[in-house]
Design an enzyme around this catalytic site. Structure first.
Site, mmCIF file in Angstrom:
data_model
loop_
_atom_site.group_PDB
_atom_site.id
_atom_site.type_symbol
_atom_site.label_atom_id
_atom_site.label_comp_id
_atom_site.label_asym_id
_atom_site.label_seq_id
_atom_site.Cartn_x
_atom_site.Cartn_y
_atom_site.Cartn_z
ATOM 1 N N SER A 82 3.652 3.358 14.659
ATOM 2 C CA SER A 82 2.411 3.316 15.452
ATOM 3 C C SER A 82 1.358 2.344 14.930
ATOM 4 O O SER A 82 0.428 2.006 15.663
ATOM 5 C CB SER A 82 1.770 4.697 15.484
ATOM 6 N N LYS A 85 0.552 -0.626 16.974
ATOM 7 C CA LYS A 85 -0.298 -0.521 18.167
ATOM 8 C C LYS A 85 -1.629 -1.251 17.977
ATOM 9 O O LYS A 85 -2.129 -1.907 18.890
ATOM 10 C CB LYS A 85 -0.576 0.952 18.487
ATOM 11 N N TYR A 260 -4.809 9.654 15.375
ATOM 12 C CA TYR A 260 -4.417 10.636 16.395
ATOM 13 C C TYR A 260 -5.563 11.591 16.712
ATOM 14 O O TYR A 260 -6.722 11.190 16.692
ATOM 15 C CB TYR A 260 -3.158 11.411 15.957
ATOM 16 N N VAL A 278 4.347 7.209 12.022
ATOM 17 C CA VAL A 278 5.205 8.341 11.634
ATOM 18 C C VAL A 278 6.189 8.044 10.512
ATOM 19 O O VAL A 278 6.803 8.974 9.983
ATOM 20 C CB VAL A 278 6.031 8.927 12.808
#
Ligand code: GLN
Length: 336
Positions: A82, A85, A260, A278
């Site tokens: 992630s 991103k 998150y 992750v």
């Protein structure tokens, strides 16, 4: 929100890091204080990720003057997941500008898990921000390019410029995630149904899955973070990767959604824009000063690396990196 600053004299609020020796000493201390922490579990929903050695641990700091400090397994490579991103978002902002991406992808936290389908439904098909899977898939789909191969090459070379070396895909992780990413394919189809993805959604997910499988080290993450801290110039290679304004936009969405559904808590305790993945990486940025890269595969229940968070919490305090602090301070987090 319209913010009119015409005619206002503009200023910035950045300080400087302590001398090289002191930073080096504190990076070692951050590692030592966090190394014994046993909490968390390795992600296994992508089967290949579960094979990692959970003991691996690295803490790195890259300064905007190009100095790099590292302790532990700083050169061990893992898939970026992630964290990609944030950097793909920067590339898309660079190509299309602030407004286009803001309108299509948004900048607000969903308050829900990174792979939430409910968040898309609750928001009438709007992904809300580029740090959750829906927003990241929509962002990847916006990248200019005539073919998927062209878009992919733009991502690979763009992220490589952030890292200052040629990044490559971890084929095993890419294949493993491709076999098990039904949920991301469903998210892309859902976005397509709402008109948020115009390209072939499965082709977009394939590019997204590849970007997540790019191999980086904690040292790479620190340098990538330092590039954002340095207004878009990689402080090790001297190459301009993105514009200054793009760094500001990227750091803002990292602050609102990079950790998150824990992003508010993170900002409250640590006070730095950051992004986690992750596989166990975290990048955190102190604008004007530098980037921190950590790697430790055991995650908490939101998917953030346990030891990485501890090490960054310590460095934020010890190096004075909290954006909201005007004087040195101790937080309850330091006491346990
Ligand atoms: N490739 C992963 C996924 O899409 C990335 C998730 C993450 O790091 N949080 O599920």
């Amino acid at each position: 929100m319209d913010v009119d600053v015409a005619g206002v004299e503009q200023a910035v609020s950045t300080g400087s890091l302590p001398g090289w020796d002191r930073v080096d000493q504190l990076v070692v201390a951050a590692y030592d204080r966090s190394a014994a922490s046993e909490g968390g579990v390795v992600a296994d929903y992508i089967p290949a990720l579960s094979e990692v050695d959970p003991r691996l641990f690295a803490v790195c700091v890259a300064q905007t003057d190009g100095a790099v400090h590292s302790v532990g397994d700083a050169d061990v490579e893992f898939s970026i997941q992630s964290i990609s991103k944030a950097f793909v978002y920067a590339l898309v902002c660079e190509a299309l500008g602030h407004e286009a991406v803001r309108e299509r992808v948004g900048v607000d936290n969903t308050g829900l898990a990174f792979d939430s389908v409910m968040a898309i439904e609750l928001n009438g098909g709007h992904p809300r921000n580029p740090m959750v899977n829906a927003g990241a898939i929509a962002t990847t789909a916006m990248l200019p390019g005539r073919t998927a191969t062209e878009r992919w090459e733009r991502i690979r070379s763009g992220l490589s410029a952030f890292a200052g070396r040629d990044l490559e895909v971890d084929d095993e992780v890419y294949r493993s995630e491709t076999r098990t990413n039904q949920r991301n394919r469903a998210i892309a189809r859902l976005l397509e149904s709402y008109g948020r993805v115009e390209l072939d959604p499965l082709e977009v997910v394939d590019v997204y899955t590849r970007q997540c499988a790019l191999r980086v080290s904690a040292r790479d993450l620190a340098v990538m973070g330092a590039t954002l801290a340095d207004g878009g110039v990689n402080p090790v290679t001297g190459q301009r990767v993105v514009a200054e304004g793009v760094c500001r936009d990227t750091l803002a969405v990292m602050a609102s959604a990079g950790m998150y559904e824990r992003s508010g808590e993170w900002l409250f305790e640590i006070g730095m824009p950051a992004k986690s993945g992750v596989s166990g990486g975290i990048v955190a940025i102190s604008p004007g000063k530098g980037g921190i890269g950590t790697f430790s595969p055991r995650l908490d229940d939101a998917g953030n690396s346990v030891r990485g968070q501890r090490a960054i919490a310590y460095l934020s305090r010890a190096l004075g990196l909290n954006l909201f602090a005007s004087v040195p301070h101790v937080s309850p987090i330091d006491l346990h």
